[in-house]
Every structure is written in structure tokens, then in C-alpha cells.
Design an enzyme around this catalytic site. Structure first.
Site, PDB file in Angstrom:
ATOM      1  N   CYS A 178      26.000 -14.261 -18.229  1.00 22.14           N
ATOM      2  CA  CYS A 178      26.018 -15.573 -18.224  1.00 22.14           C
ATOM      3  C   CYS A 178      27.265 -16.250 -17.686  1.00 22.14           C
ATOM      4  O   CYS A 178      27.161 -17.364 -17.037  1.00 22.14           O
ATOM      5  CB  CYS A 178      25.922 -16.151 -19.640  1.00 22.14           C
ATOM      6  SG  CYS A 178      24.232 -15.755 -20.209  1.00 22.14           S
TER       7      CYS A 178
ATOM      8  N   GLU B 142      31.355  -7.784 -18.735  1.00 17.88           N
ATOM      9  CA  GLU B 142      31.578  -9.241 -18.896  1.00 17.88           C
ATOM     10  C   GLU B 142      32.472  -9.649 -19.679  1.00 17.88           C
ATOM     11  O   GLU B 142      32.723  -9.096 -20.641  1.00 17.88           O
ATOM     12  CB  GLU B 142      30.124  -9.864 -19.285  1.00 17.88           C
ATOM     13  CG  GLU B 142      29.856 -11.309 -19.672  1.00 17.88           C
ATOM     14  CD  GLU B 142      29.046 -12.009 -19.908  1.00 17.88           C
ATOM     15  OE1 GLU B 142      27.796 -11.212 -20.139  1.00 17.88           O
ATOM     16  OE2 GLU B 142      28.430 -13.013 -19.290  1.00 17.88           O
TER      17      GLU B 142
ATOM     18  N   ASN C 172      21.663 -14.455 -12.290  1.00 21.15           N
ATOM     19  CA  ASN C 172      21.532 -13.704 -13.507  1.00 21.15           C
ATOM     20  C   ASN C 172      20.480 -14.412 -14.569  1.00 21.15           C
ATOM     21  O   ASN C 172      20.641 -15.646 -15.027  1.00 21.15           O
ATOM     22  CB  ASN C 172      22.856 -13.727 -14.351  1.00 21.15           C
ATOM     23  CG  ASN C 172      22.911 -13.287 -15.480  1.00 21.15           C
ATOM     24  OD1 ASN C 172      22.618 -12.084 -15.863  1.00 21.15           O
ATOM     25  ND2 ASN C 172      22.978 -13.884 -16.659  1.00 21.15           N
ATOM     26  N   GLU C 173      19.581 -13.585 -14.700  1.00 17.73           N
ATOM     27  CA  GLU C 173      18.442 -14.251 -16.041  1.00 17.73           C
ATOM     28  C   GLU C 173      18.331 -15.546 -15.947  1.00 17.73           C
ATOM     29  O   GLU C 173      17.932 -16.361 -16.513  1.00 17.73           O
ATOM     30  CB  GLU C 173      19.233 -14.097 -17.252  1.00 17.73           C
ATOM     31  CG  GLU C 173      19.492 -12.743 -17.721  1.00 17.73           C
ATOM     32  CD  GLU C 173      19.778 -12.528 -19.282  1.00 17.73           C
ATOM     33  OE1 GLU C 173      19.846 -13.727 -19.893  1.00 17.73           O
ATOM     34  OE2 GLU C 173      19.716 -11.450 -19.923  1.00 17.73           O
TER      35      GLU C 173
END
Ligand code: AHR
Length: 754
Positions: free
Chosen positions: A208, A31, A331-332
Site C-alpha cells: 500500500c 514494506e 498493487n492490489e
């Protein structure tokens, strides 16, 4: 504390009862966090090469961030260009790179300039020089090569104009030597350190970063392909700018060169819930267009070169399909109804149109709690093939959760442990991860894929610590955690073999029945009053203290049942305050955080082995500054049970997980391709352990090749301190001794005595 034991631990491997597992289980997650893309893996040396930085990237940033100027220089237009008016006096711009430009003597650099002459007959000169102006290389307006006459860790690049006016739109400087020689390529040493992990897949571009801070910040793969000058940069939610020079094409190429599966993660039609105002979702029209982009991505990656999107890929130099098989969706994400509907719609389309793609869903940010539960319920209901679950926990949690996947439903969705890390770079942390990885492998029928996070971090530019590999412009500093990843990945297999361990050392945490109460705030004015502590010996009160950032209750309380009370108020300040209790000198104490994560949450945590971890789920929490809180904390059973109240209302009532911390574990792997049988031993106790290895049907290996990583529990902190490297030895016979605080991979003789 381990109980001294002088007996030999017997490890018996049962070859007759194997569980098939994914040999491609270990991968990496890249990331763009901690300056790991621009200024990191992406080899470009000029920061803000297109003058595209904006205020949204970071407060005060703009077209000339990263540059200094002399003379008549001004940015203009959209996209921004910088005009250098050298008619009356020389005008120049100087780029300082990413914390300087590191160059080596005689190693050529490729220079690219985009400019237009606006007036006069200007002369444009490019120089590479050190901080004092000593010239290392000089060039003219034409694109070309600069070859430094000397090495320099902190060089700069200056474009100077005389006798006319020039508008500069692009300045790029690349090392000629990139990883595997690609143009627009990757930094060689960082490519190498990742390749040395032998990752079998790469998850990208986030995290994120994939779902973004707001719907207009959702990562759009189409903005990241094609000629680099045409790519659309964006703000990075980690507080800087993404040039997108490292885009989808480069990620897919990287995967191909690594021999790894590409695993792109796309937003699930919602943005990050940490966006101010919370999670937002695409409306129907936006979602339909977004799903169109997902279809196009699959076509771009997999369709033949003569198709519409295959032709785009081919034009970039890759006519053969990339062979995309995995796609992460989400994602999350907060597992809200909005998420469920968007995710469900994307999944339905992919299932109907692309059965060749395995969709990986998400079960929220934490390995337990409400999003995790809801996420799993959604995944089961929608029959999601694989879900991505994350755990950033202290070593204590990992050692207590080595049986976690043993309890998972074998017939439900498989698991991708897409992000995990044990909150530190010490040997103890590395061992906690080693043990957890062994537990995943043992449960390889449930855990299909796993990747540590974050992967890279530029020293002095971190938003997240710990990380796997630190670097600066010249050095690459792998952590102890990195060697654990490498040892596991180099000893991967396709079957997990059951192992019986007899005589394993037992380990018990030292607990204390003492509690000391304190309050601290990083900033603001803290007032702590009416502090009282009650234990078996009675009640003591102390006066409070105003205007201090740290308040320490001087009285120790002891006993099975202790109650602390205080009135706390914070005026001003930025990060809320923290109430600490328990015994700070023991192996386990507690912290109650008021206003953690940008002042948004209330959370009770513990500090074990010097590392903080959340114990409860964060509770959304805001408070008016200056409000007085009456706090009460009841510490029962030496901390096994804690009750916290605010203004008479209980907000946390938690019991500690009574599971033992398994500081010693052994697992075994068989790999059909190489014929290897490998035993992996984690000894996170302070005693060396003698082992003897044998087979369930009888017989023992005649020799073992032992790869061992060992270091004191605290080693690796700070990460710059050169950590130990794995060592190799061959031991004759079936006996060996593993060091205290060690991870050992035992390659067993393939032709044992039977
Ligand atoms: O790995 C760092 C961050 O941790 C990731 O972006 C996110 O998915 C998680 O919260």
C-alpha cells in the site's frame, strides 16, 4: 482429526518427467509497515531527525514529536528548524529514539549535526545518557563519534545550548557498525536475518505504501535518492512518517549485496482505493509526467555512468548499472476502468521502449472475487507477462487450495504470489504456508516468484499481524513461518519432479451440528432484541439486552437446519459489531462482521483453528447509527450452507468449498547447479508418519539428510515464546519418520542404488 494409520507412506519420485521452474522463485517483500524502515531496518537511531513530522503523519504530530525540550526552544521556518535560545538559561532538546536508543558499550556511533548560530557565542554540548541522566558519552558541536562507556537499552540524546542562540536543522546518530559496513546503512542483525533467507529478489517499497493514500501520497522514487538531508519525507499510510533515509539507492544496494533481483513496485497511476473518497487517478498531464519518472528510474538503474541518470547513480557511489529486470506496476488496485487505462498506458510505453523489463501487473487484493476476475481478464487481454496475486487466508484455505495452480492456464500470464500469509504464527500456520509453497514449486511453470508478507514488525508497533520476523531495539525474533521460508529457499531448484504419494494420512475437520448465537461490539451501546432460534426441536425466544457490549444467546440449537433471528442496534461506538454463530467450541464457527475495516464493509467469515478468515467478498456498507437491523441467519447442513439476510433481504448465500484439506503432502525438486534432489514433506496431522522414498524407475536412496521443523500445532503463539528451530539428521537407507506437525526437507543421496 487424522485417521490413525500404521502403514508406511510410499513417496515415489519420477525423475524422467520434470517441469522447468524458476530457481530464483523465493524472495522477500519489504514494506515500511510495523516501523520496519525508520526505527527498524534503517539503522538511524534518532527519530524525527529533521523535525519534519507533520499532523498528516498522525494526529498531534509535529516538528517536536520524538523530542522533549527544556528552556527556550521553538520550531520555526520551512523546512523546519528548532531554535534553542540559551542566552539567559540553558536550552536543550532530547531525542528519545524509536522506543529509546539501544547502545552497546564501546561500539562507536556517528553523530551528525546541522545547525546555524543565530546569536551570541554559544556553547553546544551533545550527550548520550540513560533515562536517569547518567552520561554514557559526550561530544561537542562538531560532527563526530560518540562511544558509549556502557551499554543501555533506553538511552537518549540531548543537545544543550548555553550563552547564545542556535537553530538546529538536523541531528543524526548512526551505529558505526551497519550491515556490510555501508554508510547510511542498515541495522546489522536485521540485515543478517533477511540475508539468511537467501532471497533471490526483493520487492519494495510496498504494498500500500507504493500507491499511497491519495495521489499526493503516491511513493515518488526521486524523492528518496541523493544526499539524505535533501530527501523529501512523506506520511506513511500505516500511520507514521517515512524519512526516506532508506530510499531507492539503499534498496538497490541491499539487493545487490544479497545477490537478489530488485523488484520495485510503482503505483499504476492510481492511488489506494482505501483512500477516503476512493481510488483516484492521474489525469493525462500527470500521467505523462509520471511515465517520465518511470523512464528515468530505468535509466537511473541501468544506464551507463556517463548518461544523465547514470551519472546521478554514479554520484551516489555506484557507477555500475544495477541491472533492473523487473518492475511491478500497481498493487492490489481496484480493477476499475481508470486503473485499466493508466496501467495499460504505462505497460504500452514500457513494452515499446524497454523490452528488457518484465512488467508485473496486479489482480487486486484477494485471491478470488470481482477484482481478481477482472484483473485476470485485463492481464490476459493486455498480455501482461506476470501478475501479482495476494492471499491472506487461514490455514484451512491453504490446505484446501494446494491444487489451485494446477488449474491455471499454462499459456497465460505467469504468477507472482507477492503477498501471502496464513493469519498466524503458529506451527499450523507455518505448515499451511510450507504446503502452499510446495504447491507453488510443483507449479513452477506458472508461479514464477513468491514472497511472504509482511516481512518485519517492531514489537509494540504493529499495524499488521502476523509477520515473518519480529524485533525490538535489541532482539530479532524470527517466527516459525520464517524457518519454513528459509528451509524452502535453501532447498530451491530448477525443476519440479512429479511425485506419487501412496498411503497418505487422511484428515477430517471435526464439525458440529450445534449453533450458538451471540453479538458483540467493541464499543458503543448495543441493543439486541427479539432473539429467536429455531431448530428441529422447535422455536425458542429470549429477551434482548440493551446497553451491553456483548450479548450471548444462552440456548444451544442443534440440527442440520438452524435459523437465528434478532433485532440489533448499535448506538455510538467505533468498530461496528460482530454476530457470531456456529459452535464456538468446535473447529469451525462463523462471524458476520458489520462495519469491518474502519466501518466500511459487511463480510461473512469463519473461524477455523482459532483463526478468523473472510468467507465472502467484503460488501461496501455504511449504516446510520441507531438503525435497527432485523437479522436472519440460516445455518444449513451443519454450516456447509449459510444464508444471511438483513431486513428481509438476502445479503450472503454461501456454500462451503467442499475440497478436502490436504494436511499431508510431498513434492520433489531437482537443482542442476548443486546436483541435489530434494523431497519436501508437510505433515500437518497429529500423527508421526513413517516414509519410504524411492524412484519411479526403481531404486532407493542409500541415505537421506533430513532437515525437520516440528512443534505442536499451537506453538508460536504468542510469537515471543521461543519457537522450535529446524534440526538436521542423516538417516541411513530410504526410510524415515517425520514428526506430527512437521515440515521436512529430505536431501536424497545423489548416488542411489538402482
Ligand atoms: O502486507 C501488508 C499489506 O497488505 C500491503 O501493504 C498490501 O499490499 C496488502 O493489503
Amino acid at each position: 482429526m487424522s485417521t490413525p494409520h500404521d502403514s508406511v507412506v510410499r513417496i515415489t519420485v519420477d525423475e524422467s518427467d520434470a517441469v522447468a521452474i524458476n530457481p530464483g522463485m523465493w524472495g522477500v517483500f519489504f514494506e515500511d509497515i510495523n516501523t520496519s524502515a525508520d526505527g527498524g531496518l534503517y539503522a538511524e537511531l534518532v527519530r524525527n531527525r529533521d523535525f519534519g513530522f507533520i499532523e498528516r503523519d498522525a494526529p498531534g504530530w509535529g516538528p517536536l514529536t520524538g523530542w522533549t525540550t527544556k528552556g527556550a526552544v521553538r520550531p520555526s521556518g520551512t523546512p523546519v528548524r528548532v531554535e534553542l535560545d540559551g542566552r539567559d538559561a540553558p536550552a536543550s532538546i532530547t531525542n528519545h529514539g524509536f522506543d529509546g536508543i539501544a547502545v552497546r558499550r564501546g561500539e562507536p556511533l556517528i553523530l551528525e549535526l546541522g545547525f546555524e548560530v543565530l546569536d551570541g557565542d554559544p556553547t553546544l554540548v551533545v550527550t548520550l545518557h540513560d533515562a536517569n541522566g547518567a552520561v554514557l558519552a559526550e561530544g561537542s558541536a562538531a560532527d563526530g563519534r560518540l562511544t558509549p562507556s556502557d551499554g543501555c537499552a533506553d538511552a537518549r540524546l540531548t543537545i544543550a545550548v548555553t550563552d547564545g542562540t542556535v537553530a538546529v536543522s538536523w541531528v543524526s546518530l548512526f551505529p558505526e557498525r551497519t550491515w556490510r559496513g555501508d554508510s547510511n546503512g542498515l541495522r546489522s542483525d536485521l540485515g543478517d536475518v533477511i540475508a539468511a533467507l537467501r532471497p533471490r529478489f526483493v520487492r519494495f517499497p510496498g504494498g500500500c505504501v507504493a500507491h499511497g493514500l491519495g495521489l499526493d501520497n503516491v511513493y515518488r522514487w526521486k524523492n528518496t535518492i541523493g544526499p539524505v538531508r535533501d530527501r523529501v519525507g512523506d506520511s506513511n499510510l500505516w500511520g507514521y512518517h517515512q524519512s526516506m533515509g532508506l530510499g531507492y539507492f539503499e534498496y538497490f544496494r541491499f539487493c545487490e549485496q544479497l545477490g537478489a533481483e530488485p523488484l520495485p513496485v510503482l503505483a499504476a497511476g492510481v492511488c489506494c482505493q482505501n483512500t477516503p473518497g476512493g481510488q483516484a487517478a492521474f489525469d493525462d498531464e500527470q500521467l505523462a509526467a509520471y511515465i517520465g519518472d518511470i523512464r528515468d528510474l530505468i535509466a537511473w538503474a541501468n544506464a551507463p555512468a556517463d548518461s544523465r541518470w547514470g551519472a546521478v547513480r554514479a554520484a551516489a557511489g555506484h557507477p555500475e548499472p544495477f541491472g533492473l529486470r523487473y518492475l511491478g506496476i500497481g498493487n492490489e488496485d481496484e480493477q476499475s476502468p481508470a486503473f485499466r487505462s493508466r496501467f495499460g498506458e504505462i505497460l504500452a510505453v514500457l513494452r515499446a521502449e524497454h523490452p528488457e523489463i518484465t512488467v508485473i501487473g496486479t489482480v487486486g487484493p484477494f485471491p478470488s472475487g470481482s477484482d481478481y476476475e477482472t484483473g485476470w481478464a485485463i492481464a490476459r487481454e493486455l498480455e501482461v507477462p506476470i501478475v501479482d496475486e495476494h492471499s491472506y487466508k487461514a490455514p484451512k484455505w491453504y490446505f484446501q487450495n494446494l491444487d489451485r495452480f494446477d488449474r491455471y492456464d499454462r499459456s497465460g500470464p505467469k504468477v507472482y504470489v507477492g503477498e501471502y500469509g496464513s493469519r498466524g504464527n503458529t506451527m499450523l500456520c507455518a505448515l499451511a504456508e510450507a504446503a502452499y509453497m510446495s504447491a507453488m514449486e510443483r507449479n513452477g511453470d506458472v508461479v514464477h516468484l513468491a514472497s511472504y508478507a509482511p516481512l518485519l514488525a517492531k514489537v509494540g508497533n504493529t499495524q499488521w499481524e502476523p509477520d515473518l520476523v519480529y524485533f525490538d531495539n535489541e532482539r530479532v525474533l524470527p517466527s516459525l513461518n520464517y524457518w519454513v521460508q528459509q528451509m524452502h529457499a535453501h532447498a530451491a531448484g530448477d525443476r519440479a519432479l512429479p511425485v506419487d504419494v501412496a498411503g497418505a494420512p487422511q484428515w477430517q475437520r471435526r464439525r458440529s451440528a450445534r449453533s450458538r448465537f451471540s453479538v458483540r461490539a467493541a464499543s458503543g451501546t448495543l441493543t439486541v432484541e427479539d432473539v429467536s432460534t429455531e431448530d428441529a426441536s422447535g422455536r425458542r425466544t429470549t429477551p434482548g439486552a440493551a446497553g451491553v457490549q456483548r450479548y450471548q444467546e444462552p440456548v444451544d440449537a442443534r440440527g442440520a437446519d438452524i435459523t437465528h433471528r434478532a433485532r440489533v442496534r448499535l448506538d455510538g461506538g467505533q468498530d461496528g459489531f460482530v454476530v457470531a454463530f456456529g459452535d464456538p467450541e468446535s473447529d469451525l464457527s462463523y462471524e458476520w462482521h458489520f462495519g469491518t475495516w474502519q466501518e466500511k464493509f459487511l463480510v461473512l467469515g469463519y473461524v477455523a483453528d482459532g483463526l478468523y478468515d473472510e468467507w465472502t467478498e467484503p460488501i461496501p456498507f455504511t449504516w446510520p447509527r441507531g438503525h435497527e437491523f432485523d437479522l436472519e441467519i440460516i445455518v444449513r447442513d451443519a454450516g456447509r450452507h449459510i444464508i444471511c439476510s438483513i431486513d428481509g433481504e438476502i445479503v450472503h448465500d454461501v456454500q462451503e468449498d467442499p475440497s478436502p484439506e490436504e494436511r499431508f503432502s510431498a513434492t520433489a525438486i531437482r537443482d542442476a547447479a548443486s546436483g541435489r534432489t530434494v523431497v519436501k514433506v508437510v505433515n500437518a496431522t497429529d500423527e508421526p508418519v513413517d516414509l519410504v522414498v524411492g524412484w519411479a524407475g526403481g531404486g532407493e536412496p542409500l541415505w537421506m539428510r533430513v532437515t525437520e521443523l516440528s512443534a505442536p500445532a499451537e506453538a508460536g503463539r504468542p510469537f515471543e515464546a521461543a519457537p522450535s528451530l529446524p534440526t538436521e539428521r542423516v538417516d541411513a537407507g530410504s526410510r524415515t519418520r517425520v514428526a506430527a506437525y512437521s515440515f521436512a526437507v529430505l536431501d536424497l543421496d545423489p548416488e542411489p542404488s538402482r
